[in-house]
Design a protein around this motif. Structure first.
Motif, PDB file in Angstrom:
ATOM      1  N   SER A 142       0.718  -1.367  -0.340  1.00  0.00           N
ATOM      2  CA  SER A 142      -0.083  -0.113   0.094  1.00  0.00           C
ATOM      3  C   SER A 142       0.942   1.144   0.012  1.00  0.00           C
ATOM      4  O   SER A 142       1.828   0.980   0.676  1.00  0.00           O
ATOM      5  CB  SER A 142      -1.017  -0.201   1.315  1.00  0.00           C
ATOM      6  OG  SER A 142      -1.590  -1.222   1.176  1.00  0.00           O
ATOM      7  N   PHE A 143       0.588   2.103  -0.672  1.00  0.00           N
ATOM      8  CA  PHE A 143       1.456   3.334  -0.712  1.00  0.00           C
ATOM      9  C   PHE A 143       0.600   4.675  -1.367  1.00  0.00           C
ATOM     10  O   PHE A 143      -0.607   4.572  -1.838  1.00  0.00           O
ATOM     11  CB  PHE A 143       2.574   3.086  -1.850  1.00  0.00           C
ATOM     12  CG  PHE A 143       2.165   2.773  -3.160  1.00  0.00           C
ATOM     13  CD1 PHE A 143       1.871   3.449  -4.254  1.00  0.00           C
ATOM     14  CD2 PHE A 143       1.802   1.140  -3.374  1.00  0.00           C
ATOM     15  CE1 PHE A 143       1.470   3.015  -5.362  1.00  0.00           C
ATOM     16  CE2 PHE A 143       1.441   0.878  -4.624  1.00  0.00           C
ATOM     17  CZ  PHE A 143       0.992   1.459  -5.456  1.00  0.00           C
ATOM     18  N   SER A 144       1.053   5.756  -1.234  1.00  0.00           N
ATOM     19  CA  SER A 144       0.313   7.255  -1.522  1.00  0.00           C
ATOM     20  C   SER A 144       0.579   7.184  -3.130  1.00  0.00           C
ATOM     21  O   SER A 144       1.656   6.792  -3.713  1.00  0.00           O
ATOM     22  CB  SER A 144       0.939   8.166  -0.742  1.00  0.00           C
ATOM     23  OG  SER A 144       2.296   8.320  -1.174  1.00  0.00           O
ATOM     24  N   TYR A 145      -0.365   7.958  -3.695  1.00  0.00           N
ATOM     25  CA  TYR A 145      -0.224   8.264  -4.913  1.00  0.00           C
ATOM     26  C   TYR A 145       1.071   8.632  -5.648  1.00  0.00           C
ATOM     27  O   TYR A 145       1.455   8.454  -6.558  1.00  0.00           O
ATOM     28  CB  TYR A 145      -1.478   9.084  -5.552  1.00  0.00           C
ATOM     29  CG  TYR A 145      -1.900   9.020  -7.013  1.00  0.00           C
ATOM     30  CD1 TYR A 145      -2.323   8.167  -7.584  1.00  0.00           C
ATOM     31  CD2 TYR A 145      -1.305  10.002  -7.881  1.00  0.00           C
ATOM     32  CE1 TYR A 145      -2.736   7.903  -8.964  1.00  0.00           C
ATOM     33  CE2 TYR A 145      -1.508  10.200  -9.145  1.00  0.00           C
ATOM     34  CZ  TYR A 145      -1.975   8.982  -9.937  1.00  0.00           C
ATOM     35  OH  TYR A 145      -2.281   8.813 -10.928  1.00  0.00           O
ATOM     36  N   ILE A 146       1.633   9.686  -4.676  1.00  0.00           N
ATOM     37  CA  ILE A 146       2.780  10.191  -5.170  1.00  0.00           C
ATOM     38  C   ILE A 146       4.056   9.390  -5.462  1.00  0.00           C
ATOM     39  O   ILE A 146       5.250   9.615  -5.765  1.00  0.00           O
ATOM     40  CB  ILE A 146       3.139  11.487  -4.243  1.00  0.00           C
ATOM     41  CG1 ILE A 146       3.144  11.243  -2.826  1.00  0.00           C
ATOM     42  CG2 ILE A 146       2.322  12.691  -4.293  1.00  0.00           C
ATOM     43  CD1 ILE A 146       3.656  12.247  -1.877  1.00  0.00           C
ATOM     44  N   ALA A 147       3.908   8.171  -4.686  1.00  0.00           N
ATOM     45  CA  ALA A 147       5.070   7.319  -4.572  1.00  0.00           C
ATOM     46  C   ALA A 147       4.905   6.292  -5.665  1.00  0.00           C
ATOM     47  O   ALA A 147       5.694   5.287  -5.832  1.00  0.00           O
ATOM     48  CB  ALA A 147       5.027   6.375  -3.152  1.00  0.00           C
ATOM     49  N   GLN A 165      -4.622  -4.563  -8.724  1.00  0.00           N
ATOM     50  CA  GLN A 165      -4.064  -3.368  -8.438  1.00  0.00           C
ATOM     51  C   GLN A 165      -5.071  -2.206  -8.361  1.00  0.00           C
ATOM     52  O   GLN A 165      -6.114  -2.297  -9.153  1.00  0.00           O
ATOM     53  CB  GLN A 165      -3.132  -2.935  -9.469  1.00  0.00           C
ATOM     54  CG  GLN A 165      -3.664  -2.910 -10.820  1.00  0.00           C
ATOM     55  CD  GLN A 165      -2.320  -2.762 -11.924  1.00  0.00           C
ATOM     56  OE1 GLN A 165      -1.174  -2.816 -11.607  1.00  0.00           O
ATOM     57  NE2 GLN A 165      -2.635  -2.320 -13.081  1.00  0.00           N
ATOM     58  N   LEU A 166      -4.899  -1.313  -7.269  1.00  0.00           N
ATOM     59  CA  LEU A 166      -6.194  -0.491  -7.240  1.00  0.00           C
ATOM     60  C   LEU A 166      -5.455   1.153  -6.956  1.00  0.00           C
ATOM     61  O   LEU A 166      -4.669   1.256  -6.160  1.00  0.00           O
ATOM     62  CB  LEU A 166      -7.198  -0.701  -5.766  1.00  0.00           C
ATOM     63  CG  LEU A 166      -8.283   0.274  -5.541  1.00  0.00           C
ATOM     64  CD1 LEU A 166      -9.081   0.500  -6.646  1.00  0.00           C
ATOM     65  CD2 LEU A 166      -8.573   0.010  -4.173  1.00  0.00           C
ATOM     66  N   PHE A 167      -5.656   2.068  -7.738  1.00  0.00           N
ATOM     67  CA  PHE A 167      -5.114   3.282  -7.972  1.00  0.00           C
ATOM     68  C   PHE A 167      -6.125   4.259  -7.471  1.00  0.00           C
ATOM     69  O   PHE A 167      -6.986   4.655  -8.000  1.00  0.00           O
ATOM     70  CB  PHE A 167      -4.274   3.667  -9.149  1.00  0.00           C
ATOM     71  CG  PHE A 167      -3.265   2.681  -9.318  1.00  0.00           C
ATOM     72  CD1 PHE A 167      -2.456   2.043  -8.314  1.00  0.00           C
ATOM     73  CD2 PHE A 167      -3.026   2.189 -10.885  1.00  0.00           C
ATOM     74  CE1 PHE A 167      -1.354   1.167  -8.877  1.00  0.00           C
ATOM     75  CE2 PHE A 167      -1.941   1.415 -11.173  1.00  0.00           C
ATOM     76  CZ  PHE A 167      -1.207   0.868 -10.292  1.00  0.00           C
ATOM     77  N   ASP A 168      -5.737   4.805  -6.173  1.00  0.00           N
ATOM     78  CA  ASP A 168      -6.779   5.956  -5.822  1.00  0.00           C
ATOM     79  C   ASP A 168      -5.721   6.810  -5.002  1.00  0.00           C
ATOM     80  O   ASP A 168      -4.689   6.882  -5.231  1.00  0.00           O
ATOM     81  CB  ASP A 168      -7.659   5.292  -4.908  1.00  0.00           C
ATOM     82  CG  ASP A 168      -9.102   6.218  -5.019  1.00  0.00           C
ATOM     83  OD1 ASP A 168      -9.075   7.345  -5.148  1.00  0.00           O
ATOM     84  OD2 ASP A 168     -10.092   5.488  -4.573  1.00  0.00           O
ATOM     85  N   ASN A 169      -6.299   7.434  -4.104  1.00  0.00           N
ATOM     86  CA  ASN A 169      -5.446   8.329  -3.083  1.00  0.00           C
ATOM     87  C   ASN A 169      -4.400   7.407  -2.406  1.00  0.00           C
ATOM     88  O   ASN A 169      -3.364   7.833  -2.167  1.00  0.00           O
ATOM     89  CB  ASN A 169      -6.395   9.058  -1.870  1.00  0.00           C
ATOM     90  CG  ASN A 169      -7.342  10.390  -2.575  1.00  0.00           C
ATOM     91  OD1 ASN A 169      -6.637  10.646  -3.932  1.00  0.00           O
ATOM     92  ND2 ASN A 169      -8.309  10.701  -2.069  1.00  0.00           N
ATOM     93  N   LEU A 170      -4.994   6.295  -1.830  1.00  0.00           N
ATOM     94  CA  LEU A 170      -4.096   5.365  -1.342  1.00  0.00           C
ATOM     95  C   LEU A 170      -4.109   4.180  -2.362  1.00  0.00           C
ATOM     96  O   LEU A 170      -5.137   3.574  -2.660  1.00  0.00           O
ATOM     97  CB  LEU A 170      -4.466   4.804  -0.044  1.00  0.00           C
ATOM     98  CG  LEU A 170      -3.429   3.745   0.700  1.00  0.00           C
ATOM     99  CD1 LEU A 170      -2.315   4.119   1.201  1.00  0.00           C
ATOM    100  CD2 LEU A 170      -4.201   3.229   1.884  1.00  0.00           C
ATOM    101  N   THR A 172      -3.126   0.160  -3.797  1.00  0.00           N
ATOM    102  CA  THR A 172      -2.640  -1.121  -3.295  1.00  0.00           C
ATOM    103  C   THR A 172      -2.334  -1.873  -4.372  1.00  0.00           C
ATOM    104  O   THR A 172      -3.147  -1.672  -5.355  1.00  0.00           O
ATOM    105  CB  THR A 172      -3.796  -1.770  -2.314  1.00  0.00           C
ATOM    106  OG1 THR A 172      -4.774  -1.795  -3.079  1.00  0.00           O
ATOM    107  CG2 THR A 172      -3.915  -0.994  -1.110  1.00  0.00           C
ATOM    108  N   MET A 173      -1.386  -2.723  -4.333  1.00  0.00           N
ATOM    109  CA  MET A 173      -1.090  -3.525  -5.496  1.00  0.00           C
ATOM    110  C   MET A 173      -0.772  -4.839  -4.718  1.00  0.00           C
ATOM    111  O   MET A 173      -0.259  -5.160  -3.494  1.00  0.00           O
ATOM    112  CB  MET A 173       0.150  -3.210  -6.121  1.00  0.00           C
ATOM    113  CG  MET A 173       0.149  -2.093  -6.966  1.00  0.00           C
ATOM    114  SD  MET A 173       1.723  -1.771  -7.885  1.00  0.00           S
ATOM    115  CE  MET A 173       1.270  -2.965  -9.386  1.00  0.00           C
ATOM    116  N   ARG A 174      -1.576  -5.993  -5.064  1.00  0.00           N
ATOM    117  CA  ARG A 174      -1.293  -7.407  -4.868  1.00  0.00           C
ATOM    118  C   ARG A 174      -0.275  -8.243  -5.869  1.00  0.00           C
ATOM    119  O   ARG A 174      -0.701  -8.184  -6.971  1.00  0.00           O
ATOM    120  CB  ARG A 174      -2.530  -8.163  -4.697  1.00  0.00           C
ATOM    121  CG  ARG A 174      -2.390  -9.492  -3.913  1.00  0.00           C
ATOM    122  CD  ARG A 174      -3.805  -9.815  -3.431  1.00  0.00           C
ATOM    123  NE  ARG A 174      -4.104  -9.161  -2.307  1.00  0.00           N
ATOM    124  CZ  ARG A 174      -5.254  -9.766  -1.403  1.00  0.00           C
ATOM    125  NH1 ARG A 174      -5.752 -10.851  -1.788  1.00  0.00           N
ATOM    126  NH2 ARG A 174      -5.484  -9.177  -0.450  1.00  0.00           N
TER     127      ARG A 174
END
Length: 201
Positions: A142-147, A165-170, A172-174
């Protein structure tokens, strides 16, 4: 072979073997769980309900650490053990072999039975396509969008399989990666600012 890889069969295979007047119907299945094994056994018992014996052996786990052999009424160690012996000698795991026997009226004797179950299993395995699989670890990051760029650089570099993978404000990638590479992947991801990493499976 590496400790995080193993050999198994690509797909189900069947063959027929005859010894004197007995007929052996031999089935090999790739399996992942004991529930799958039970399904195959139940289906064969239903299909060949009038057979004399349904003998089998299986191994599960990357190192074949879970296993069972069953003589199904044949003299002790004359059926399940020779079947298992072939899986062991060929280093095949995640595999079930079932030998359905129709007794033809002529007794084979203990040495004859052991030979018949061993040979019939060897025959079906020889007809199987043997494949090498890796033991994989699933990691969630899990990471912030800027990372995002930092994380994607590591993913591109190490080539894990992206499961989700889910790209939002936070974000997550599996990711799924070979066990021997998993520590390096996790260590690199953990260095990304604000990223959290955990092993899922």
């Amino acid at each position: 072979m590496a400790s995080d890889s193993y050999k198994t069969i690509a797909k189900a295979q069947e063959t027929t073997y005859r010894q004197l007047s007995s007929k052996f119907l031999v089935y090999a299945y790739p399996v992942e769980t004991e529930a799958e094994i039970k399904e195959h056994l139940d289906a064969l018992r239903k299909r060949w309900f009038d057979a004399t014996h349904h003998c089998y052996a299986w191994r599960l786990g990357a190192h074949g650490e879970h296993y069972r052999a069953n003589d199904d009424g044949e003299p002790s160690s004359t059926a399940g053990k020779p079947i298992l012996g072939q899986l062991l000698s060929q280093e095949i795991t995640n595999c079930l072999v079932v030998v359905v026997r129709y007794f033809g009226g002529t007794k084979l004797g203990v040495p004859g039975l052991i030979a018949a179950y061993k040979e019939s299993t060897a025959q079906v395995l020889a007809e199987c396509e043997i494949v090498e699989r890796t033991v994989d670890v699933v990691v969630e990051v899990s990471f912030s969008y800027i990372a995002m760029n930092d994380v994607m650089r590591i993913v591109k570099d190490m080539q894990p399989r992206i499961l989700e993978q889910l790209f939002d404000n936070l974000c997550t990638m599996r990711l799924s990666i070979r066990e021997s590479d998993s520590q390096q992947l996790m260590q690199r991801l953990e260095k990304v600012e604000g990223a959290t990493v955990e092993v899922i499976a």
